[in-house]
Motif scaffolding. Structure first.
Motif, PDB file in Angstrom:
ATOM      1  N   ASP A  63       0.828  -1.211   0.000  1.00  0.00           N
ATOM      2  CA  ASP A  63       0.000   0.000   0.000  1.00  0.00           C
ATOM      3  C   ASP A  63       0.863   1.262   0.000  1.00  0.00           C
ATOM      4  N   SER A  66       2.384   1.710  -3.452  1.00  0.00           N
ATOM      5  CA  SER A  66       1.353   2.198  -4.365  1.00  0.00           C
ATOM      6  C   SER A  66       1.076   3.680  -4.124  1.00  0.00           C
ATOM      7  N   ASP A  69       3.879   5.712  -5.630  1.00  0.00           N
ATOM      8  CA  ASP A  69       3.745   5.801  -7.095  1.00  0.00           C
ATOM      9  C   ASP A  69       2.690   6.814  -7.511  1.00  0.00           C
ATOM     10  N   SER A  70       1.539   6.782  -6.857  1.00  0.00           N
ATOM     11  CA  SER A  70       0.486   7.734  -7.238  1.00  0.00           C
ATOM     12  C   SER A  70       0.885   9.169  -6.861  1.00  0.00           C
TER      13      SER A  70
END
Length: 145
Positions: A63, A66, A69-70
């Motif tokens: 998580d 992720s 990355d976002s």
């Protein structure tokens, strides 16, 4: 004596130390089923895999990756080719203080035209309590033995 132990494991040894039936014709020990009846049970035994890491910790790490990355996609919107190759979580976790981590992130995000301070502060919060992942890696050819 050792041949006797191997023979029993394969189901050929009898009840006496002399070896019993040498033909392997299914005798075995009294009260036990012949070896052919035991082998399917061994094949039906469920396979088990072990997991080195706690599933919850792995999910939290995924998580976080992720989220990073976002966040990088948002910071570098329109200039995706300038996104840093990697923000190494383990390298950040090895640093002693949040100030050191923030400085390292500043260096990584120096090409960002947007202000990365909010991203850095949020990432520091996400890193709290996140354990380092101990990777089992093969040594690279350039590493000295």
């Amino acid at each position: 004596m050792a041949a006797h132990r191997v023979g029993r494991r394969q189901g050929r040894g009898g009840g006496s130390p002399g070896g019993g039936s040498l033909g392997g014709g299914g005798g075995g020990s009294p009260g036990r089923p012949p070896p052919s009846a035991r082998s399917p049970a061994l094949q039906r035994r469920p396979a088990r895999a072990t997991v080195k890491y706690n599933r919850r910790e792995l999910q939290r790490r995924l998580d976080t990756e992720s989220w990073i990355d976002s966040g990088l996609q948002e910071l570098y919107r329109g200039r995706e080719q300038e996104i840093p190759d990697e923000v190494n979580i383990d390298e950040l976790l090895e640093l002693e203080t949040d100030e050191e981590r923030a400085q390292k992130l500043q260096l990584i995000l120096k090409s960002c035209s947007a202000d990365p301070q909010d991203f850095i502060q949020q990432l520091l919060v996400q890193l709290k309590g996140l354990p380092k992942q101990q990777l089992l890696q093969r040594p690279s050819p350039e590493d000295p033995p």
